[in-house]
Write an enzyme that holds these catalytic residues in place. Structure first.
Site, PDB file in Angstrom:
ATOM      1  CB  SER A   4      -0.924   0.003   1.221  1.00  0.00           C
ATOM      2  OG  SER A   4      -1.586   1.248   1.345  1.00  0.00           O
ATOM      3  CD  GLU A   5       2.226   1.041  -3.950  1.00  0.00           C
ATOM      4  OE1 GLU A   5       2.800  -0.013  -4.311  1.00  0.00           O
ATOM      5  OE2 GLU A   5       0.984   1.153  -3.903  1.00  0.00           O
ATOM      6  CD  GLN A  27       8.730  -4.700  -5.549  1.00  0.00           C
ATOM      7  OE1 GLN A  27       7.835  -5.043  -6.313  1.00  0.00           O
ATOM      8  NE2 GLN A  27       9.059  -5.385  -4.461  1.00  0.00           N
ATOM      9  CG  PHE A  28       9.382  -1.204 -10.129  1.00  0.00           C
ATOM     10  CD1 PHE A  28      10.458  -1.307 -11.005  1.00  0.00           C
ATOM     11  CD2 PHE A  28       8.946  -2.357  -9.494  1.00  0.00           C
ATOM     12  CE1 PHE A  28      11.072  -2.529 -11.242  1.00  0.00           C
ATOM     13  CE2 PHE A  28       9.550  -3.580  -9.730  1.00  0.00           C
ATOM     14  CZ  PHE A  28      10.630  -3.666 -10.603  1.00  0.00           C
ATOM     15  CB  ALA A  29       9.715   5.542 -10.084  1.00  0.00           C
ATOM     16  CE1 TYR A  50       4.665  -1.399  -9.973  1.00  0.00           C
ATOM     17  CE2 TYR A  50       5.641  -2.279  -7.988  1.00  0.00           C
ATOM     18  CZ  TYR A  50       5.269  -2.440  -9.300  1.00  0.00           C
ATOM     19  OH  TYR A  50       5.486  -3.635  -9.935  1.00  0.00           O
ATOM     20  CG  HIS A  78       7.437  -3.086 -13.765  1.00  0.00           C
ATOM     21  ND1 HIS A  78       6.323  -3.510 -14.441  1.00  0.00           N
ATOM     22  CD2 HIS A  78       7.379  -3.668 -12.548  1.00  0.00           C
ATOM     23  CE1 HIS A  78       5.621  -4.329 -13.669  1.00  0.00           C
ATOM     24  NE2 HIS A  78       6.239  -4.437 -12.513  1.00  0.00           N
TER      25      HIS A  78
END
Length: 337
Positions: A59-60, A82-84, A86, A129
């Site tokens: 949950s960003e 984890q990845f920009a 997201y 991604h």
């Protein structure tokens, strides 16, 4: 000095600061037991314990929201998205809460928060991604946005970010995690091992945020770039035999206008290179700043070399990247005006 990859340098910076400052907390998506999808936090939970390095729910918004509360309370959280790509669910928390706490509270509270995100392409991750969203953060007052291009800078700037009293967006070009893009063979990377830019001091040191680095001195044209594009620009200048001055911005906000202006006023020409899409990319801001402060010194139009204005292409990733050929053509055409 130690010979480190960027992944190792980032991990070392976190380790140094977790030992140095008990307020530093590391958490995010798969950063605990697993050590992160790119292994940047590998071993930190085992060494520093589950209370200081742990996994968060996917949950960003929750990750950043809880980190803001921790920072206001007095801790120094460093969270990983984890990845920009997201980060969009957390964009409200980043821009409406973290960036405004100092101003909203009239200085009674600050938000010493670092948000780490792998950015850009290099793994054939496609449109979910591989995005480069740096311009979305540089538009927001109250945030600092940095993007290193070497292991040395990654460690020193991450330590500086962890000591900063305000929120820092720390973007990590995933194409450079294990070695620099050599610029000549687009699908191959040169290992940082044995590479001079892979030399990283042991222990504690910082690189001030807001200070650019001149990677190559030159007299004919200034290249403004950051992240992976630094290595592409160096290769392009070499291939085209152009006397280009390569400026690695490192910090996008705050921006080192003094170094930029001095270089462009010397060369009279400017090429801007970044991986993000052209329209409304950070290069547009750079172009405007150069035009405003260096207009009477310019001898040719400012050129931008960037990604296509399309959703990030999966199968055509290596054509999407501004490579040495595209950057080199812009350099050659600029100096020949």
């Amino acid at each position: 000095m130690s010979d480190m990859s960027m992944v190792e340098a980032i991990r070392d910076a976190l380790d140094v600061m977790m030992e140095r400052d008990h307020r530093v907390i590391v958490y995010g998506e798969d950063v605990g037991y697993f050590g992160g999808v790119f292994r940047c936090t590998q071993g930190l939970q085992e060494k520093h314990g589950r209370e200081r390095c742990f996994d968060a729910p996917i949950s960003e918004s929750g990750i950043v929201g809880t980190a803001i509360g921790m920072a206001a309370y007095g801790l120094r959280p460093c969270v990983e998205i984890q990845f920009a790509d997201y980060m969009y669910p957390a964009y409200d928390q980043i821009t409406q809460e973290a960036s405004r706490i100092r101003y909203r509270s009239n200085g009674d509270f600050t938000c010493p928060l670092v948000i780490r995100m792998p950015t850009g392409g290099g793994i054939f991750g496609g449109e979910t991604h591989s995005q480069s969203p740096e311009a979305l953060f540089t538009h927001v007052s109250g945030l600092k946005t940095v993007l290193p291009s070497t292991p040395y800078d990654a460690k020193g700037m991450l330590i500086a970010a962890l000591e900063d009293p305000d929120p820092v967006i720390f973007l990590e070009p995933k194409r450079l995690y294990h070695g620099p893009f050599d610029g000549h063979h687009e699908r191959e990377a040169v290992s940082w091992k044995g590479h001079p830019l892979g030399d990283v001091p042991e222990g504690y040191y910082t690189i001030p945020l807001g200070k650019a680095a001149i990677r190559r001195e030159g007299a004919d044209v200034t290249v403004l770039c950051y992240g992976t594009m630094v290595h592409v620009a160096l290769a392009a200048a070499e291939e085209q035999q152009v006397d280009a001055e390569i400026i690695d911005l490192r910090s996008l906000l705050p921006l080192d206008l003094e170094t930029i202006e001095a270089s462009v006023q010397k060369t009279g020409r400017c090429v801007i290179a970044h991986e993000a899409t052209l329209t409304s990319g950070f290069g547009a801001e750079l172009s405007a700043r150069v035009q405003e402060s260096c207009f009477w010194h310019l001898e040719a139009p400012i050129r931008r070399v960037a990604g296509w204005d399309v959703p990030y292409p999966h199968a055509q990733e290596w054509f999407y990247f501004p490579g040495p050929e595209r950057v080199g053509r812009a350099l050659r055409e600029t100096v020949e005006v």
